[in-house]
Scaffold this active site. Structure first.
Site, mmCIF file in Angstrom:
data_model
loop_
_atom_site.group_PDB
_atom_site.id
_atom_site.type_symbol
_atom_site.label_atom_id
_atom_site.label_comp_id
_atom_site.label_asym_id
_atom_site.label_seq_id
_atom_site.Cartn_x
_atom_site.Cartn_y
_atom_site.Cartn_z
ATOM 1 N N ASN A 1 0.838 -1.213 0.000
ATOM 2 C CA ASN A 1 0.000 0.000 0.000
ATOM 3 C C ASN A 1 0.865 1.252 0.000
ATOM 4 O OD1 ASN A 1 0.819 -0.651 2.636
ATOM 5 N ND2 ASN A 1 -0.886 0.452 3.564
ATOM 6 N N GLU B 1 -0.666 -7.136 1.860
ATOM 7 C CA GLU B 1 -1.950 -7.377 2.400
ATOM 8 C C GLU B 1 -3.027 -6.912 1.435
ATOM 9 O OE1 GLU B 1 -3.218 -4.626 5.720
ATOM 10 O OE2 GLU B 1 -1.082 -4.182 5.778
ATOM 11 N N ASP C 1 3.451 -5.219 11.848
ATOM 12 C CA ASP C 1 2.644 -4.217 11.145
ATOM 13 C C ASP C 1 3.253 -2.828 11.365
ATOM 14 O OD1 ASP C 1 0.754 -2.951 9.616
ATOM 15 O OD2 ASP C 1 -0.920 -3.287 10.985
ATOM 16 N N HIS D 1 4.136 6.718 11.263
ATOM 17 C CA HIS D 1 3.602 8.041 10.924
ATOM 18 C C HIS D 1 4.282 8.995 11.901
ATOM 19 C CE1 HIS D 1 0.468 6.231 8.441
ATOM 20 N NE2 HIS D 1 0.182 5.418 9.434
HETATM 21 O O1 DOR Z 1 -3.189 0.932 11.019
HETATM 22 C C1 DOR Z 1 -2.799 0.568 9.919
HETATM 23 N N1 DOR Z 1 -1.837 1.230 9.279
HETATM 24 N N2 DOR Z 1 -3.346 -0.524 9.360
HETATM 25 C C2 DOR Z 1 -3.083 -0.867 8.086
HETATM 26 O O2 DOR Z 1 -3.638 -1.832 7.622
HETATM 27 C C3 DOR Z 1 -2.169 -0.062 7.269
HETATM 28 C C4 DOR Z 1 -1.235 0.679 8.114
HETATM 29 C C5 DOR Z 1 -0.453 1.746 7.381
HETATM 30 O O3 DOR Z 1 0.006 1.481 6.272
HETATM 31 O O4 DOR Z 1 -0.265 2.830 7.943
HETATM 32 ZN ZN ZN Z 2 -3.402 -4.124 7.560
#
Ligand code: DOR
Ligand code: ZN
Length: 430
Positions: free
Chosen positions: A90, A141, A283, A287
């Site tokens: 992503n 994902e 995960d 940020h």
């Molecule tokens: O909290 C999340 N942040 N869940 C995700 O599935 C993606 C991820 C992100 O890429 O920041």
């Molecule tokens: Zn995710």
């Protein structure tokens, strides 16, 4: 030419035994005692574990390099005992074509200090067959519900995408959630609008759609009911194991993540399902603090965690609540098996990726971490950080120093070598 040999002397192994580990040409040759070679590392008093395979990280880079890039993300990984990371697709733009995918691998290969794999995006428009040939390690994902920078795949489209991925013989990973309408203006609202019951429902639905032959993996499940419902391998994150939404102020966006942090009660019961969890993955979703400190509703979801995952879990093993063997199964062996890559380990011929941990834990401090995010939700919690990390028998990290050597790319089984120069020489023997 003489073989390059290295001896890790007197390391503590997970079973409690003390031994010397002989490494030659990046591989384990023998675990025993009384060996002599020129180059030795004194491991007295240090616990030696194989380097972790974190199969779920978001390394950012590109336009999002202000949050993290491959260099800082991999520095963070190594300082936390992770020697292989698997990047999620992503990105901006998402990895839907072989061209974008190859550019992503090139970006990683130029900066990443640990070994890495790159997953491909799953959307109806994505060129799955070409992405597999381009070296995707897995598909996903897959966003069965939208999340940061990830558009949802409609359920009507999911089945045919699953069929195409199954036909390739590739693994598929899924982010399963259900999203209810409403104002997402606090952590408790976030939990209500992306409820554990909806996650379970989606896990059931997707599991029921699964073609027999598909290797299906459920990312970051946040409740015991979802774990019980999963027809596929199950991943859980450190943040769902160590944090609950009650530990944050009601609108503290540092606790905002998808799937949401649940209640303290649910968090504790996740531990009771330890034996049913196949994989722990971070995960890692960095940020910046500025993004997380502004208006709650506008803050992006995600928690950084690649550096703190193993240290928190090793400290947990020191407390005696979990065994080191079960921890290694979930953070090294199972992810490698699911992805079809060779795992580091103690047996002859295994890749010599190791991390040496002190026997005592100490409190986590954000200022000691290496992610560009610059913050951690685990401040003050006990953790054991590795003091030396090896990749392929070479020191990759020691006392705040990083070796200049880049990590190797781990392409998936569909990879057809295109002759591109980004293929690292090391890849050949991984
Ligand atoms: O909290 C999340 N942040 N869940 C995700 O599935 C993606 C991820 C992100 O890429 O920041
Ligand atoms: Zn995710």
């Amino acid at each position: 030419m003489q073989k390059r040999e290295l001896l890790l002397k007197g390391a503590l192994l997970p079973g409690g035994r003390r031994a010397d580990i002989l490494i030659a040409e990046g591989r384990v040759v023998h675990v025993g005692a009384g060996m002599m070679v020129e180059e030795t590392v004194d491991c007295t008093g240090l616990l030696c574990l194989p380097g972790a395979v974190d199969m779920h990280v978001h390394m950012r880079g590109g336009k999002q390099a202000y949050k993290e890039d491959w260099r800082t993300g991999s520095m963070s990984a190594l300082a936390g005992g992770v020697t292989t990371v698997v990047d999620q697709p992503n990105t901006v733009p998402p990895l839907t074509t072989a061209g974008v995918f190859a550019a992503r691998v090139r970006e990683a290969a130029s900066a990443c200090l640990c070994n890495f794999g790159v997953n491909a995006a799953v959307t109806p428009a994505a060129d799955l067959e070409e992405l597999w040939k381009a070296g995707a390690l897995a598909f996903g994902e897959t966003f069965a519900s939208p999340s940061s920078y990830g558009d949802a795949v409609a359920m009507e489209d999911l089945r045919s995408l699953m069929d195409r991925i199954a036909a390739l013989g590739a693994p598929m990973t899924v982010h399963a959630e259900e999203i209810l309408p409403g104002d997402d203006d606090s952590l408790s609202a976030h939990d209500t609008l992306r409820p554990a019951s909806g996650e379970r429902k989606m896990v059931e639905k997707i599991g029921a759609m699964r073609p027999q032959s598909l290797s299906l993996h459920f990312c970051h499940l946040s409740s015991t009911a979802s774990i019980d419902a999963a027809r596929g391998s199950v991943e859980v994150t450190p943040h769902h194991l160590f944090l609950s939404r009650e530990r944050f102020g009601p609108t503290d966006a540092r606790g905002k993540v998808n799937p949401p942090l649940r209640t303290e009660h649910e968090r504790k019961s996740l531990w009771s399902h330890w034996d049913s969890i196949d994989v722990i993955a971070s995960d890692h979703a960095p940020h910046t603090l500025a993004e997380k400190s502004g208006d709650y509703s506008a803050a992006p979801p995600g928690i950084p965690g690649v550096e703190t995952m193993m240290p928190l879990l090793v400290a947990e093993a020191y407390r005696g609540t979990i065994t080191l063997e079960s921890l290694l199964e979930k953070t090294v062996y199972a992810p490698a098996r699911i992805l079809g890559i060779s795992a580091p380990g103690f047996r002859k011929g295994c890749r010599a990726d190791f991390a040496l941990y002190p026997k005592e834990a100490s409190p986590i401090k954000a200022e000691h971490l290496h992610s560009k995010a610059g913050w951690t939700p685990y401040e003050g919690m006990d953790a054991a950080f590795p003091v030396i990390v090896f990749i392929g028998g070479n020191i990759a990290f020691q006392k705040e120093e990083y070796a200049a050597r880049r990590g190797a790319w781990l392409p998936g089984h569909g990879y057809i070598c295109s002759g591109d120069t980004y293929v690292h020489a090391d890849t050949a023997h991984l």
